[in-house]
Scaffold this active site. Structure first.
Site, PDB file in Angstrom:
ATOM      1  N   ASP A 456       0.860  -1.174   0.000  1.00 51.46           N
ATOM      2  CA  ASP A 456       0.000   0.000   0.000  1.00 51.46           C
ATOM      3  C   ASP A 456       0.906   1.237   0.000  1.00 51.46           C
ATOM      4  O   ASP A 456       2.090   1.141   0.348  1.00 51.46           O
ATOM      5  CB  ASP A 456      -0.886  -0.024   1.252  1.00 51.46           C
ATOM      6  CG  ASP A 456      -1.880   1.124   1.279  1.00 51.46           C
ATOM      7  OD1 ASP A 456      -2.349   1.518   0.199  1.00 51.46           O
ATOM      8  OD2 ASP A 456      -2.179   1.609   2.376  1.00 51.46           O
ATOM      9  N   ASP A 758      -2.346  -0.779   5.833  1.00 52.61           N
ATOM     10  CA  ASP A 758      -2.648  -0.224   7.160  1.00 52.61           C
ATOM     11  C   ASP A 758      -4.109   0.169   7.301  1.00 52.61           C
ATOM     12  O   ASP A 758      -4.475   0.902   8.202  1.00 52.61           O
ATOM     13  CB  ASP A 758      -1.752   0.985   7.467  1.00 52.61           C
ATOM     14  CG  ASP A 758      -2.090   2.195   6.598  1.00 52.61           C
ATOM     15  OD1 ASP A 758      -2.823   2.023   5.611  1.00 52.61           O
ATOM     16  OD2 ASP A 758      -1.632   3.295   6.914  1.00 52.61           O
ATOM     17  N   ASP A 762      -7.514  -3.034   3.125  1.00 51.30           N
ATOM     18  CA  ASP A 762      -6.451  -3.970   2.746  1.00 51.30           C
ATOM     19  C   ASP A 762      -6.735  -5.392   3.222  1.00 51.30           C
ATOM     20  O   ASP A 762      -6.006  -6.317   2.873  1.00 51.30           O
ATOM     21  CB  ASP A 762      -5.104  -3.517   3.347  1.00 51.30           C
ATOM     22  CG  ASP A 762      -4.682  -2.146   2.849  1.00 51.30           C
ATOM     23  OD1 ASP A 762      -4.742  -1.930   1.630  1.00 51.30           O
ATOM     24  OD2 ASP A 762      -4.324  -1.293   3.672  1.00 51.30           O
TER      25      ASP A 762
END
Length: 799
Positions: A456, A758, A762
């Site tokens: 990410d 985070d 996700d």
């Protein structure tokens, strides 16, 4: 041997192994010297079956409770309800008007009637001597009284085992038991034939060997258990936001008490049983408790929140009513904690190796004993004494037997799987020093073979400390000086536009501005929300004044698929207004008007669209995250059940948010490349912002492809197989786009994939990956459950 291991011991995976596979390899380990020691760090399947039975029981119980509460609602309205409840003396003496058993029966039983009898949520709060706005008092004396009556928020755990327990377990080794019998026989026969002390030498020698093996084994196992205890303590450090004495603060979930007011948002785990106080669009996933995957709407009509469930959508305030072992989650966790973690693939294969070597060792031990006995019998046959057997002959046969048993003791590597577990635990300990907490042993084992990393952007490659750097309001682009405030910026915006901007910032947000202890202003929320709220304060806005000036009617929290959030407010002068905020190109596409340089609402013509799109691209090329703010007047009638409009908005402006790259990222990416590991950026951000950051990090090269989620999901499987190896950046991706990418890398291309993230969005990709690396501070409990690692500078959990 390799073929045998692959055929029989390769069903166990690093993640999500079936119960059948776990059962199968245990059955194949037929020859085990000490089951207690060999299987100490493997899952206790019987305890897991117990936990599953509790879940099924909960599922039926809660289904019945919901049906009963729905039926009760049909009759409650208009009835004169009277309470027959009597407050126990010790509860009343402590200053409370309701006992823990009554609270438990209300929430766990979804008992609307009882709740109504006690005066609803406000009545329960009053009887718990708390305030739904300020929370409980932090006086030590009052907190202790609360603990005495209602208990603490901890579930019963197995007591720590002492050193002598490990000594006792080591003595359960089958071969040591046989040697102990040999020692006893040797002592009896030796003393009987040769007297004391000469006849006791052999027997005492065996006893000393047994004690040496037992104490060395027990010492090693005890030290290992202490390491795991430290790791477990780190895993349980979870904090929540509560209101106490009128101030918001973070406390451990284990310090929660009935009467606490807890603030929950999307991705959080409900830390105790409680009642909904206020909030918007709250969906609760109760699958961890009941097995039901369908989310439940929680609101004023259905206010029951159960410990261990997850907030799937929305945000709310909750009044804690029941904690610890009085909750169903506490009882379930007490059973689950005894179930243990799944064993790792390497542990299972080493158990297979130990079994094979054990069988070989047993075979040679039997052959050795047979050959030695045959030699003795042949000698006696030659001497003509084969019909006469003395005590010395018996001792000699006993010695042969002891030698055979010793071969088994030496040959069978009973401690081999444990030795590997210990080495993995040592690796976990070392990683803790680097602020990386490993949640599952299998992650330490798998991470060394990773061939692809999907990372990410926000909070992983960047610091997640965001500030508004530029803004385009009323056709004017200006930089924001966060150190000095923005008086010049604010004064250049027409008053009408400034009012709309501040109203949008302070109402359409998942964050909050609160006054903490010492009258210190604190901004709570995600880094993006914090940056926007800080921008509003720098413009001279007042959060509390804006909130009090209008009433929030409906909230649609940020959705990682729609990439926007919205709020409907009722204006003081009458009428309703919608504020919307999200991905710039998506919000701008929903606009047909904008605010010109005079702050007037004018049609969004082609020139204005081009100017705004160029602004978005300009901000993005400077590695700024862009957000568009818009609003719409919707007249005098609006139902809270109606959806928020998706088009017809007026663009207020665009802000550019700076999220600096994390130090050391570029070097880390270069090291991964040199090791043959492919690093990809997968983000929900604008493609130009993503490409700028990816080039800065060294992820995007000249030969690499940057693609957007909508284009990616239109590709066929055949096209994806050709495209994915070249993809280095995926922007505007949805959670399922990330999941699809990871799945193809693992299944089609045979990669060992690590995913870092985070946020709750996700979670699907983290669950699918071989290794999940979850960034701790911004991480949510939904995400942490899917992972293997957790990193932090901050803290990281490797799950």
């Amino acid at each position: 041997m390799e073929n045998y291991l692959n055929e029989n011991f390769s069903d166990v995976k690093a993640k999500n192994t079936s119960e059948e596979a776990l059962q199968r390899w245990r059955k194949l380990c037929g020859f085990v010297k000490n089951k207690k020691r060999r299987f100490r760090f493997t899952a206790n399947l019987s305890k897991r079956f117990e936990a599953e039975a509790i879940r099924r029981s909960n599922q039926e119980k809660f289904r019945v409770a919901v049906l009963v509460s729905q039926a009760a609602l049909q009759f409650i309205h208009g009835l004169n309800l009277s309470s027959e409840y009597t407050v126990p003396e010790e509860v009343a003496a402590s200053g409370f008007q309701i006992c823990p058993d009554e609270l438990g029966s209300i929430v766990e039983g979804h008992d609307i009637k009882k709740l109504k009898v006690h005066g609803g949520v406000e009545g329960i709060a009053e009887k718990l001597s708390t305030s739904i706005t300020d929370g409980i008092s932090t006086s030590e004396h009052l907190l202790n009284r609360r603990k005495e009556i209602y208990g603490i928020n901890k579930f019963t755990e197995s007591p720590a085992r002492g050193f002598w327990v490990y000594v006792w377990e080591a003595l359960h080794d089958m071969t040591l038991m046989i040697l102990a019998v040999c020692a006893l026989v040797s002592l009896v026969v030796g003393i009987a034939t040769e007297g004391w002390p000469k006849g006791a030498h052999d027997g005492l020698g065996i006893v000393m060997s047994i004690l040496l093996v037992v104490f060395v084994t027990a010492t090693s196992d005890y030290k290992q258990s202490l390491q795991f205890k430290d790791l477990d303590r780190e895993k349980k450090k979870i904090t929540v936001q509560v209101a106490r004495n009128g101030f918001r603060r973070k406390i451990s979930i284990y310090d929660l008490l009935p009467g606490d007011i807890v603030h929950l948002c999307m991705g959080d785990q409900v830390p105790a049983d409680g009642l909904f106080v206020s909030g918007f669009s709250v969906l609760i996933n109760e699958s961890s408790l009941t097995g039901e995957s369908e989310p439940v709407n929680v609101n004023a009509l259905n206010p029951f929140l159960l410990s261990g469930t997850k907030v799937q959508n929305g945000s709310c305030k909750m009044l804690v009513t029941t904690v610890g072992m009085r909750t169903q989650w506490g009882k379930l966790m007490a059973t689950l904690s005894e179930g243990g973690d799944d064993e790792t693939p390497l542990q299972v294969k080493l158990n297979g190796v130990a079994t094979i070597i054990g069988k070989i060792g047993l075979f040679f031990a039997v052959v050795t004993f047979a050959v030695m006995v045959q030699g003795l019998f042949t000698r006696k046959l030659q001497e003509g004494t084969h019909w006469t057997w003395s005590g010395d002959d018996a001792l000699e046969i006993l010695e042969f037997f002891a030698i055979a048993v010793t071969i088994v003791v030496v040959a069978v590597p009973e401690g081999l799987p444990l030795a590997v577990t210990l080495s993995l635990a040592f690796a976990m300990k070392k990683m803790m020093n680097d602020k990386a907490l490993v949640r599952h042993l299998a992650a330490c084992e798998t991470m060394g073979s990773a061939t692809s990393i999907c990372s990410d952007k926000t909070g992983t490659l960047t610091t997640n400390h965001m500030t508004v750097l530029k803004a385009c309001i009323c056709e004017e682009i200006k930089e924001v000086d966060n150190s000095k405030g923005t008086p010049a910026f604010g004064s250049s915006i027409p008053a009408s536009a400034s009012k709309l901007l501040l109203q949008s910032i302070f109402n359409n947000t998942g964050g909050e501005v609160v006054i903490g202890e010492g009258n210190k202003t604190e901004i709570l929320g995600t880094p993006t929300e914090t940056a926007i709220l800080e921008f509003g304060l720098l413009l001279g806005g007042d959060f509390q004044a804006e909130r009090q000036a209008s009433k929030i009617v409906k909230v649609e929290p940020f959705n990682s698929v729609k990439k926007q959030m919205g709020v409907v407010i009722e204006l003081p002068e009458g009428g309703f207004r919608v504020h919307c905020k999200g991905a710039s190109e998506i919000i701008l596409a929903a606009c047909d008007k904008f605010l010109n340089s005079n702050g007037e609402v004018v049609p969004l013509n082609e020139a204005a669209v081009n100017h705004l799109n160029e602004t978005i691209e300009k901000f993005a090329s400077e590695a700024l995250r862009t957000l568009c703010l818009a609003y719409m007047e919707i007249g005098n009638e609006f139902s809270a059940d109606a959806p928020i409009p998706t088009e017809g908005y007026t663009c207020i402006g665009i802000v550019g948010i700076k999220d600096p790259m994390r130090p050391g990222v570029k070097e880390s990416v270069a090291i991964c490349r040199s090791a043959g590991i492919t690093v990809r950026m997968v983000t929900g951000d604008n493609i130009n912002t993503a490409k700028a950051i990816a080039r800065e990090c060294g992820i995007l090269t000249d030969n690499g492809i940057a693609i957007e989620g909508p284009e990616f999901r239109e590709k066929s499987d055949e096209e994806l197989s050709k495209l994915i190896p070249k993809i280095q950046v995926m922007a505007r991706s949805s959670p399922m786009d990330k999941h699809t990418l990871v799945k193809h890398l693992r299944t089609t291309l045979g990669e060992v994939v690590a995913v870092t993230g985070d946020g709750t969005n996700d979670a699907p990709a983290l669950h699918e990956a071989d290794i999940g690396l979850a960034m701790g501070i911004a991480g949510t409990e939904v995400k942490l459950e899917c992972c293997c690692f957790n990193f932090s500078s901050r803290k990281t959990y490797i799950l």
